[in-house]
Design an enzyme around this catalytic site. Structure first.
Site, mmCIF file in Angstrom:
data_model
loop_
_atom_site.group_PDB
_atom_site.id
_atom_site.type_symbol
_atom_site.label_atom_id
_atom_site.label_comp_id
_atom_site.label_asym_id
_atom_site.label_seq_id
_atom_site.Cartn_x
_atom_site.Cartn_y
_atom_site.Cartn_z
ATOM 1 N N CYS A 132 63.047 46.976 20.140
ATOM 2 C CA CYS A 132 62.725 46.170 18.961
ATOM 3 C C CYS A 132 63.535 44.882 19.068
ATOM 4 O O CYS A 132 63.670 44.319 20.146
ATOM 5 C CB CYS A 132 63.008 46.942 17.676
ATOM 6 S SG CYS A 132 64.723 47.520 17.523
ATOM 7 N N ARG B 161 55.965 38.582 15.819
ATOM 8 C CA ARG B 161 57.152 38.422 16.663
ATOM 9 C C ARG B 161 56.820 38.795 18.104
ATOM 10 O O ARG B 161 57.261 38.125 19.039
ATOM 11 C CB ARG B 161 58.309 39.283 16.137
ATOM 12 C CG ARG B 161 58.905 38.791 14.836
ATOM 13 C CD ARG B 161 60.094 39.633 14.413
ATOM 14 N NE ARG B 161 61.257 39.392 15.255
ATOM 15 C CZ ARG B 161 62.366 40.135 15.223
ATOM 16 N NH1 ARG B 161 62.448 41.176 14.403
ATOM 17 N NH2 ARG B 161 63.385 39.851 16.013
#
Length: 283
Positions: free
Chosen positions: A228, A171
């Site tokens: 995050c 990611r």
């Protein structure tokens, strides 16, 4: 590492501490369903979406209103002068958000159960089922105890300090993005996945944690921020750094907020230069 508690130590202190169960699942049985099937005696269930976040806005898990959060904690039996132990069944990646919120709002005695629910079961600890009758607590919110970042602050830390991206490497690199509309990372951020904090479901020894973060330039010699996807699992990295005596600010909006503004730059690949070279805008 005195903000962790083992299953054995918790078993010896049941009745002396408040236990909060923050199990959560995006798919399959809900955390509440799992809680009803079995939990630590005397534990209260905490709902991540309802109790630990406001409704989605620019980010997927904004901070809850302080009074809403405090009321949820009182409902769960949290008292100002009573230690709190928090756990989940995902290596504390969700429980860390509750730890962070309690500390941020003024509670000084908050521990994570090392290894979480799996450690409790593995230790042979007692289990009860059904709803838990928990006497109400007296916790009052006094927010501002832990540092937070907004998008501008995250960009500044990426330039001037060390901004940690706690998501999975794929990611971070922008190869996949299962939850947000744009893939990539904040230019200048370094990747220390939350999974690197762990040995199985338990936290790594301090020496291993220190070496892992030091390899990403996180030593405490400069300002540190963490983000995050939505500001939940990043709290796990903030906790890990707390164990090392390194104070880190949480970018609560995280990637989901960052990409809500198409003018913000997005970097792809292993690492972007601090000035945004090799980055593109989110638009």
């Amino acid at each position: 590492m005195d903000e962790l508690i083992s299953a054995a130590d918790l078993a010896s202190r049941l009745g002396e501490v408040s236990v909060l169960d923050v199990r959560y699942s995006r798919t399959g049985p809900s955390g509440r369903e799992e809680f009803l099937r079995g939990h630590i005696p005397g534990a209260a269930f905490v709902d991540l979406d309802a109790d630990l976040a406001a409704p989605p806005g620019a980010g997927r898990h904004p901070l809850p209103d302080p009074e809403h959060f405090a009321a949820a904690m009182r409902r769960c039996g949290v008292c100002a002068d009573r230690p709190v132990v928090v756990l989940d069944d995902a290596a504390n990646t969700f429980a860390a958000r509750c730890w962070w919120l309690l500390r941020h709002h003024g509670h000084d005695q908050v521990l994570l159960l090392d290894g979480g629910w799996a450690a409790w079961l593995g230790s042979g600890g007692p289990v009860e089922t059904g709803e838990a009758a928990v006497p109400p607590g007296d916790f009052r919110a006094a927010p501002g105890r832990l540092p937070v970042l907004d998008a501008a602050g995250a960009a500044r830390v990426a330039r001037e300090g060390v901004l940690v991206d706690a998501r999975a490497p794929e990611r971070y690199r922008g190869e996949v993005e299962p939850l947000d509309p744009v893939a990539g990372h904040i230019p200048g951020a370094v990747n220390v996945p939350t999974s690197d904090n762990l040995d199985g479901a338990a936290f790594r020894p301090a020496a291993q944690l220190r070496a892992r973060y030091a390899s990403a330039r996180v030593t405490g010699d400069s300002e540190v921020g963490v983000y995050c996807g939505s500001g939940v699992t990043a709290a796990h990295d903030v906790f890990a750094l707390q164990l090392l005596g390194i104070r880190a600010a949480l970018y609560v909006g995280s990637w989901s907020e960052w990409v809500s503004d198409p003018s913000r730059p997005v970097a792809l690949g292993e690492r972007a230069d601090r000035d945004g070279t090799h980055a593109r805008t989110a638009g």
